[in-house]
Enzyme design. Structure first.
Site, short mmCIF file in Angstrom:
data_model
loop_
_atom_site.label_atom_id
_atom_site.label_comp_id
_atom_site.label_asym_id
_atom_site.label_seq_id
_atom_site.Cartn_x
_atom_site.Cartn_y
_atom_site.Cartn_z
N SER A 135 22.09 -76.72 11.69
CA SER A 135 22.12 -76.42 13.12
C SER A 135 22.16 -74.93 13.41
CB SER A 135 23.34 -77.09 13.76
OG SER A 135 24.53 -76.64 13.14
N ALA A 137 21.61 -72.30 10.75
CA ALA A 137 20.78 -71.47 9.87
C ALA A 137 19.96 -72.35 8.94
CB ALA A 137 21.66 -70.52 9.05
N GLN A 138 19.04 -71.73 8.22
CA GLN A 138 18.29 -72.43 7.19
C GLN A 138 18.16 -71.54 5.96
OE1 GLN A 138 14.60 -73.32 9.26
NE2 GLN A 138 13.52 -71.65 8.27
N LYS A 160 19.68 -67.08 3.35
CA LYS A 160 20.10 -67.88 4.51
C LYS A 160 19.87 -67.06 5.78
CE LYS A 160 24.11 -70.55 6.12
NZ LYS A 160 25.48 -70.99 5.74
N ASP A 295 34.17 -77.59 3.59
CA ASP A 295 32.97 -78.45 3.67
C ASP A 295 32.52 -78.81 2.26
OD1 ASP A 295 31.05 -79.86 5.05
OD2 ASP A 295 29.68 -78.16 5.28
#
Length: 531
Positions: A135, A137-138, A160, A295
């Site tokens: 949502s 970054a990629q 990133k 996470d």
């Protein structure tokens, strides 16, 4: 007024999308809401009934995915707050996957050009298509070009990059979340205990940090320092020369995903040892360091050929202060040893349970939680479930919500799940025992007492060193109070001030310090009486 209308329209749109996915459930469960809110929810469900029959992607997670990046982050955050959304919704939100369509390679290169102030082809000899898109970054795989003698050979790296325009989108949606939290507190006083405004502020702070990739780089660096001597766990190296606010470059991790059980078996890895490492590493980070990866799902964990676990994606981190770390270690140790009275005392010492409650009755409630869980077989015991029930029961004793502990508990749910996919018979207490014992002995044993005494001596030394400045400030405060008294402000009794002045002339600096502390105490009392 216009701002309120804009936020209301945004929230009404969100409600319609939630209703279209049948995410609310029966309206009967919302009997505590104001009548207007119940009517709005009923209308939204009725308006969406036809669309709902045509949908296959029903449910809260599907609705939040459609709402976009800000709501995905909100959903992930609320997964850690079952006290707000309920246990069932929290479990559903925990399965929310942060995946969105990628933006183009050309946009990514433009972000590199802007963020790093250099042409991408001077930094990377290869720059691939996105390998993962979330949502915020990629990530792209790339290969570096050695420059300025910093490297002796090219390296494969993960780059990133923040989504273009993501800051503006989050800013608008967060404003609406704050509006909704304030409205909820105003129309439903019982909501105050859940601290919705504080919850949204925590989310906003987390998102602000996550949208500055230098902070993620710093988190990786901090955890690398914390775990430098830990066997079986490491984090990727950061390429600081190719990192900025919107671009993060790290070592490319060429390893096996922890979720690929068959591949791990084929490579000869000891799955039970890996399960122990996952669980113990998390507990060390939380209890020893007070800084943990929040996470730690299977997609963010890999296994090197030598069996070392490598963690990636440090956008969501948790911190615990010394009080929370001691609290966590002592309650887990107390439950392990079935010392419920000590667990109760820890809650009161930490200030989590109000002093007007009964420690003995609270210990009785803790026993009701612990005995059913601890009488199960070792491989059925869940520390995360234990903490979850503990936080639920504490509501009866007016314990205020502790968001940092809820984040820890929700992360522990994920970590336990990961560990048990590797070893379904995992004995959680046996695995956690060495970490808890080490903390208790280090912090509460003789070594910890010596450390506390040394810190106390250092604090006293700093106080003595700062006495001249303290006395100067005290004298300034005296002049200020005299001026205020002359102008009709705070009034001290004339006899009192005369005696203070006379005493100051008679005594040395030590007595003067004590007298000024007394004077300041009198001022504090006067202020309380004034207000």
């Amino acid at each position: 007024m216009l701002t309120a209308i804009r936020h209301s329209l945004r929230l009404a749109r969100a409600m319609l999308i939630l209703a279209r996915h049948d995410a609310f459930g029966p309206t009967e469960q919302f009997t505590d809401l104001p009548a207007s809110a119940r009517q709005l929810m009923g209308a939204a469900k009725m308006a969406s009934r036809i669309a709902l029959r045509r949908r296959d992607d029903k449910g809260l997670a599907a609705a939040i995915t459609e709402l976009g990046p800000s709501y995905i982050k909100l959903g992930q955050f609320l997964a850690t707050r079952p006290d707000i959304v309920g246990a069932a919704h929290a479990d559903e939100l925990a399965s929310l996957r942060d995946r969105l369509p990628p933006f183009s390679r050309e946009e990514a290169l433009a972000e590199i050009r802007s963020g790093l102030g250099a042409e991408p082809d001077t930094l990377f000899s290869e720059f691939g298509e996105p390998v993962a898109a979330a949502s915020i970054a990629q990530v792209h795989r790339a290969r570096t070009i050695p420059r300025n003698g910093e490297e002796d050979k090219p390296r494969d790296v993960a780059v990133k990059i923040l989504r273009p325009g993501i800051e503006e989108r989050f800013s608008s949606d967060l404003d609406s979340f704050f509006f909704a939290a304030r409205l909820a507190e105003r129309v439903q006083p019982a909501v105050h205990r859940l601290r919705p405004l504080e919850a949204v502020e925590t989310l906003a702070q987390s998102v602000r940090l996550e949208m500055d990739l230098r902070m993620e780089a710093a988190a990786i660096s901090e955890m690398a320092a914390n775990t430098a001597d830990d066997a079986g766990f490491r984090v990727p190296d950061v390429d600081w020369t190719r990192t900025s606010r919107r671009v993060l470059t790290t070592e490319w991790v060429e390893a096996t995903p922890l979720g690929d059980i068959e591949a791990l078996k084929a490579q000869g890895h000891d799955l039970e040892a890996l399960a122990d490492t996952v669980m113990q590493s998390f507990l060390r980070h939380a209890i020893r360091d007070g800084f943990f990866h929040a996470d730690m799902h299977q997609g963010n964990l890999f296994v090197d050929p030598d069996g070392t676990i490598v963690a990636v994606d440090f956008g969501i981190m948790g911190r615990l202060g010394l009080k929370e770390r001691r609290f966590l270690a002592e309650i887990l140790w107390g439950f392990t040893t079935r010392n419920y009275m000590r667990v109760s005392e820890v809650h009161f010492e930490a200030g989590y349970v109000p002093g007007d409650q009964s420690p003995a009755v609270f210990a009785q409630a803790l026993r009701a939680i612990g005995e059913p869980l601890l009488d199960r077989s070792a491989d059925e015991i869940s520390m995360a479930r234990l903490l979850g029930q503990l936080f639920y029961v504490t509501e009866q004793f007016n314990m205020h919500t502790q968001p940092q502990l809820l984040l820890l508990q929700k992360t522990m749910v994920v970590v336990e799940g990961v560990a048990r996919t590797l070893n379904p018979r995992l004995n959680m207490w046996e695995t956690a025992g060495p970490v808890l014992r080490e903390w208790v002995e280090h912090t509460l044993g003789p070594e910890g007492r010596i450390h506390e005494a040394a810190e106390g001596a250092a604090t006293l030394g700093r106080l003595v060193t700062g006495l001249p400045e303290l006395l100067t400030e005290a004298e300034r405060t005296t002049h200020m109070l005299a001026d205020m008294a002359k102008s009709g402000g705070i009034r001290l009794d004339a006899t009192t001030t005369e005696e203070l002045a006379a005493a100051q002339a008679r005594h040395g600096w030590a007595s003067r310090l004590a007298l000024w502390i007394g004077a300041l105490a009198l001022v504090a009392i006067a202020l309380v009486e004034l207000f």
